[in-house]
Design an enzyme around this catalytic site. Structure first.
Site, short mmCIF file in Angstrom:
data_model
loop_
_atom_site.label_atom_id
_atom_site.label_comp_id
_atom_site.label_asym_id
_atom_site.label_seq_id
_atom_site.Cartn_x
_atom_site.Cartn_y
_atom_site.Cartn_z
CB CYS A 105 86.66 -3.32 6.17
SG CYS A 105 87.17 -2.40 7.63
CG HIS A 147 88.64 -8.19 9.13
ND1 HIS A 147 88.70 -8.02 7.77
CD2 HIS A 147 88.14 -7.02 9.63
CE1 HIS A 147 88.26 -6.80 7.47
NE2 HIS A 147 87.91 -6.18 8.58
CD GLU A 148 86.54 -6.71 13.20
OE1 GLU A 148 86.93 -5.57 13.55
OE2 GLU A 148 85.88 -6.90 12.16
CG HIS A 151 90.34 -3.13 12.12
ND1 HIS A 151 90.51 -2.08 11.25
CD2 HIS A 151 89.36 -3.90 11.59
CE1 HIS A 151 89.67 -2.20 10.24
NE2 HIS A 151 88.96 -3.30 10.41
#
Length: 194
Positions: A105, A147-148, A151
């Site tokens: 990351c 993954h994004e 966030h």
């Protein structure tokens, strides 16, 4: 414009982000700046909280993975040229047998760990022109999107690793929070408490 990337420990990375409208101030410029920032840091994805904005926006360019020798020709073809902007995304489905892949990351430089994720997803989002879409993805593209997406939900990949592995990276995370990390890209370090 290249923006500083927010480092581990900054509270913005733990916020569940707010939806935006197509009238969001400087949206086009924000997206362009995020792409420039991501490319400068050699990333394949970047979420708005990583540049200090608590909004439901993230970008993905999975093309760099298309050159990997570790993937099938079919997956390489899917990754080639894959570049998208996701606004107000909602994960509708994550399914299939979880598989492990080493993730990193930009907000957590020099830390990589194996993370288990589902291989298939269905996601609803608006593109940069505010066209609503519902799409299915699998493999590495799905992983980068997950993954994004995490966030914008205030979740980091380090939340998904074992307690045992967290002990191994504890010092690196502490160094990032103390401003001792020195990546090859601009970072906004967490302000020291007085």
């Amino acid at each position: 414009m290249i923006l500083p990337i927010v480092g581990y420990g900054d509270p913005v990375l733990r916020k569940v982000c707010e939806e935006i409208t197509k009238d969001y101030i400087n949206l086009e410029e924000t997206i362009a700046n995020m792409y420039e920032t991501m490319y400068n840091a050699c990333g394949v994805g970047l979420a708005a909280p990583q540049v200090g904005l608590p909004i439901r926006l993230f970008i993905v360019d999975a093309d760099p993975f298309s050159d990997s020798d570790d993937i099938s020709k079919e997956e390489a073809a899917a990754l080639k040229g894959f570049k998208k902007t996701f606004i107000n995304a909602k994960m509708l489905k994550e399914e299939g047998e979880e598989w492990s892949f080493s993730e990193g990351c930009l907000s957590i430089p020099d830390v990589r760990e194996d993370v288990y994720r589902n291989p298939n997803i269905t996601i609803e989002y608006y593109d940069e022109n505010f066209n609503k879409k519902t799409e299915e993805y699998n493999g590495l593209i799905a992983r980068v999107i997950q993954h994004e997406y995490d966030h914008i939900e205030g979740v980091l990949f380090t939340d998904k690793i074992t307690v045992f592995k967290k002990q191994f990276i504890k010092k690196k995370l502490q160094n990032i929070m103390e401003g001792k990390a020195r990546p090859d890209y601009r970072m906004k370090l967490v302000p020291k408490k007085r």
